[in-house]
Design a protein around this motif. Structure first.
Motif, PDB file in Angstrom:
ATOM      1  N   UNK A 320       0.832  -1.126  -0.056  1.00  0.00           N
ATOM      2  CA  UNK A 320      -0.148   0.069   0.008  1.00  0.00           C
ATOM      3  C   UNK A 320       0.775   1.363  -0.036  1.00  0.00           C
ATOM      4  N   UNK A 321       2.102   1.175   0.756  1.00  0.00           N
ATOM      5  CA  UNK A 321       2.521   2.593   1.059  1.00  0.00           C
ATOM      6  C   UNK A 321       3.318   3.164  -0.397  1.00  0.00           C
ATOM      7  N   UNK A 347       3.765  -3.499  13.048  1.00  0.00           N
ATOM      8  CA  UNK A 347       4.569  -2.115  13.485  1.00  0.00           C
ATOM      9  C   UNK A 347       5.725  -1.657  12.488  1.00  0.00           C
ATOM     10  N   UNK A 348       6.578  -2.696  12.275  1.00  0.00           N
ATOM     11  CA  UNK A 348       7.566  -2.539  11.503  1.00  0.00           C
ATOM     12  C   UNK A 348       7.189  -2.032  10.012  1.00  0.00           C
ATOM     13  N   UNK A 349       6.101  -2.640   9.417  1.00  0.00           N
ATOM     14  CA  UNK A 349       5.657  -2.207   8.015  1.00  0.00           C
ATOM     15  C   UNK A 349       5.276  -0.860   8.195  1.00  0.00           C
ATOM     16  N   UNK A 350       4.269  -0.457   9.279  1.00  0.00           N
ATOM     17  CA  UNK A 350       3.983   0.880   9.662  1.00  0.00           C
ATOM     18  C   UNK A 350       4.955   1.828   9.742  1.00  0.00           C
ATOM     19  N   UNK A 351       6.090   1.506  10.338  1.00  0.00           N
ATOM     20  CA  UNK A 351       7.176   2.324  10.377  1.00  0.00           C
ATOM     21  C   UNK A 351       7.945   2.844   9.284  1.00  0.00           C
ATOM     22  N   UNK A 352       7.994   1.771   8.440  1.00  0.00           N
ATOM     23  CA  UNK A 352       8.563   1.868   7.108  1.00  0.00           C
ATOM     24  C   UNK A 352       7.734   2.996   6.052  1.00  0.00           C
ATOM     25  N   UNK A 353       6.471   2.561   6.372  1.00  0.00           N
ATOM     26  CA  UNK A 353       5.215   3.758   5.483  1.00  0.00           C
ATOM     27  C   UNK A 353       5.198   4.970   6.151  1.00  0.00           C
ATOM     28  N   UNK A 356       1.803   5.801  12.086  1.00  0.00           N
ATOM     29  CA  UNK A 356       2.046   5.689  13.724  1.00  0.00           C
ATOM     30  C   UNK A 356       1.105   4.535  13.790  1.00  0.00           C
ATOM     31  N   UNK A 357       1.819   3.691  14.613  1.00  0.00           N
ATOM     32  CA  UNK A 357       1.176   2.554  15.146  1.00  0.00           C
ATOM     33  C   UNK A 357       0.887   2.383  16.515  1.00  0.00           C
ATOM     34  N   UNK A 358      -0.397   1.905  16.929  1.00  0.00           N
ATOM     35  CA  UNK A 358      -0.650   1.835  18.336  1.00  0.00           C
ATOM     36  C   UNK A 358      -1.334   0.321  18.536  1.00  0.00           C
TER      37      UNK A 358
END
Length: 373
Positions: A320-321, A347-353, A356-358
Motif C-alpha cells: 500500500x505505502x 509495526x515494522x511495516x507501519x514504521x517503514x510507511x 503511527x502504530x498503536x
C-alpha cells in the motif's frame, strides 16, 4: 478591560479548572462575567457530590447563572428525594432550547423517565444516554422526532421506528444485539441533514441478514460519513463486508472495523481522506495458541479468520505505502486482554510507511463510541 484583553482572558479561562475559575471570579469585577460563563457553561449534577444541594438552590434562585448553562451532565441520580426534586425545580425554569448537550447516567428508570418530560432536556441538540433504560415508546418517539436533535448516543434497544423524517448528524448505538429498528432510523434520517458519524457496538453476534439490512440502510449516507465505527467483542459476520463497503466512503476520516468485517484487502482500498484506521481482532476461542510470554496455551482466533497480525497483513501494508494514494497517518490495533501478540511485523511495516502504530486493549477509551470527539 479592553476588547483585546477580554478575548485573551476568555481563551485563558477556557483552559482553567473550576477551582481556578472560582478564584479568578473573586479577583476583580471585570473578570467575573468571563469566569462565570465558563464555570456555569457545563454543569454536572452528581448525588455523590457534597455541593449538589447548594448548586441546585443557587441555580433555582439565580436566573443570570441559570441562563449560562449549555451542557448538562447527570449521573448517579435515583429515586425522588428532596435534593432530586430541587434539581428538577431549576431545570423546569430553563428555556426549551437552551441546552446544547445533555449526558445522562442515572441509576434508575423512574428518575430517567421523569427527566425526559422536561422540554429543555428533550430538545437538547446533543443527547447521550449511557444506560439501558426502560423508556416508554411515546417518550422515545418524542426524543427521536425532536427537530432540534442533531446528535444521539444511546445505550438501549427501545428506539421506535420513526413516524417521519429525523435530522441526525451523529447516531451512536450500544445494544446487546442488532436493534431491529436501526435500519428504519437510518432510512428516515433526512439526506438534507448529512449523517457525518455512525457508531454501533453490539455484544452478541447478529445474523448475516441483520447485517445486510443495516448496511443497505447505511449506504444511503455513505457519501457524507466522516466517521464510522462498528465494534463487537464477538465476530460480527462471516462476510468481510467492509472490504467492499469502504469503496463507497469517499469522505471517511476515522474508521473502526469490527472482528469479522475485514481482511487485509481493506488496506488496498482505503480512500485518500482516511487518516485513522482502527482494527479489532476478535477472540472466538476456537483454537489454542501458544502464549509467547507465559507457559502453555491461551484461547485464540483461527488464523484464517482475519489475516492479522501476520506476514500477509504486513506485506499488504508494504504494498500500500508506495502507491501514495492514501493519507493514512495512524493504525490502531485493538486486541483482547488475553492476547499478547507483539504485532512486530505490522509495526515494522507501519514504521517503514511513516504510519503511527498503536496497540491497545479492547476496553481502551479510543473505542468508546459514546465520546463526543
Amino acid at each position: 478591560m479592553d476588547t483585546l484583553n477580554t478575548d485573551i482572558f476568555w481563551d485563558i479561562a477556557a483552559q482553567l479548572e473550576n477551582r481556578d475559575l472560582a478564584s479568578g471570579a473573586r479577583v476583580c469585577k471585570q473578570w467575573l462575567p468571563v469566569t462565570q460563563s465558563h464555570l456555569y457553561r457545563h454543569i454536572t449534577i452528581d448525588s455523590a457530590s457534597k455541593h449538589v444541594h447548594a448548586l441546585g438552590a443557587l441555580l433555582f434562585a439565580r436566573e443570570d447563572l441559570r441562563r449560562l448553562v449549555r451542557h448538562l451532565t447527570l449521573c448517579r441520580l435515583f429515586g425522588m428525594g428532596r435534593w432530586l426534586s430541587s434539581m428538577y425545580d431549576w431545570l423546569l425554569l430553563l428555556p426549551e432550547q437552551s441546552l446544547v448537550s445533555v449526558d445522562v447516567k442515572m441509576e434508575d428508570d423512574y428518575a430517567f423517565d421523569i427527566l425526559m418530560d422536561f422540554p429543555c432536556v428533550r430538545n437538547a441538540r446533543q443527547l447521550t444516554i449511557r444506560k439501558p433504560y426502560l423508556l416508554n415508546r411515546e417518550k422515545a418517539a418524542r426524543i427521536l422526532a425532536s427537530p432540534y436533535l442533531e446528535s444521539l448516543a444511546v445505550c438501549f434497544e427501545g428506539l421506535p421506528a420513526p413516524e417521519g423524517p429525523i435530522h441526525l448528524k451523529r447516531l451512536s448505538v450500544v445494544a446487546e444485539g442488532m436493534p431491529p429498528q436501526l435500519p428504519q432510523i437510518l432510512e428516515a434520517n433526512s439526506t438534507s441533514t448529512p449523517l457525518h458519524r455512525f457508531d454501533l457496538r453490539v455484544t452478541t453476534q447478529p445474523n448475516d441478514r441483520e447485517v445486510a439490512q443495516l448496511f443497505r440502510a447505511l449506504a444511503i449516507h455513505a457519501q457524507s460519513l466522516t466517521r464510522l465505527a462498528i465494534t463487537s467483542s464477538e465476530r460480527i459476520t462471516r462476510i468481510p463486508f467492509m472490504d467492499d463497503f469502504i469503496l463507497s466512503l469517499p469522505s471517511v476520516q476515522w474508521l473502526c472495523c469490527a472482528y469479522g468485517t475485514y481482511t487485509s484487502t481493506l488496506l488496498l482500498r482505503i480512500p485518500s481522506s482516511l487518516h485513522t484506521l482502527v482494527l479489532l481482532w476478535g477472540l472466538d476461542g476456537s483454537v489454542l495458541v501458544r502464549d509467547p510470554h507465559g507457559i502453555g496455551f491461551i484461547a485464540g482466533a483461527r488464523p484464517e479468520n482475519i489475516p492479522f497480525p501476520s506476514a500477509n497483513f504486513a506485506q499488504t501494508m508494504r504494498r500500500m505505502s508506495p502507491t501514495g494514494n492514501a493519507s493514512l497517518r495512524r493504525l490502531v490495533i485493538a486486541l483482547p486482554k488475553l492476547l499478547r501478540d507483539p504485532c512486530q511485523e505490522v509495526a515494522a511495516a507501519c514504521s517503514d510507511a511513516g504510519i503511527r502504530f498503536e496497540r491497545v486493549r479492547m476496553d481502551n477509551p479510543v473505542l468508546d463510541i459514546m465520546d463526543r470527539n
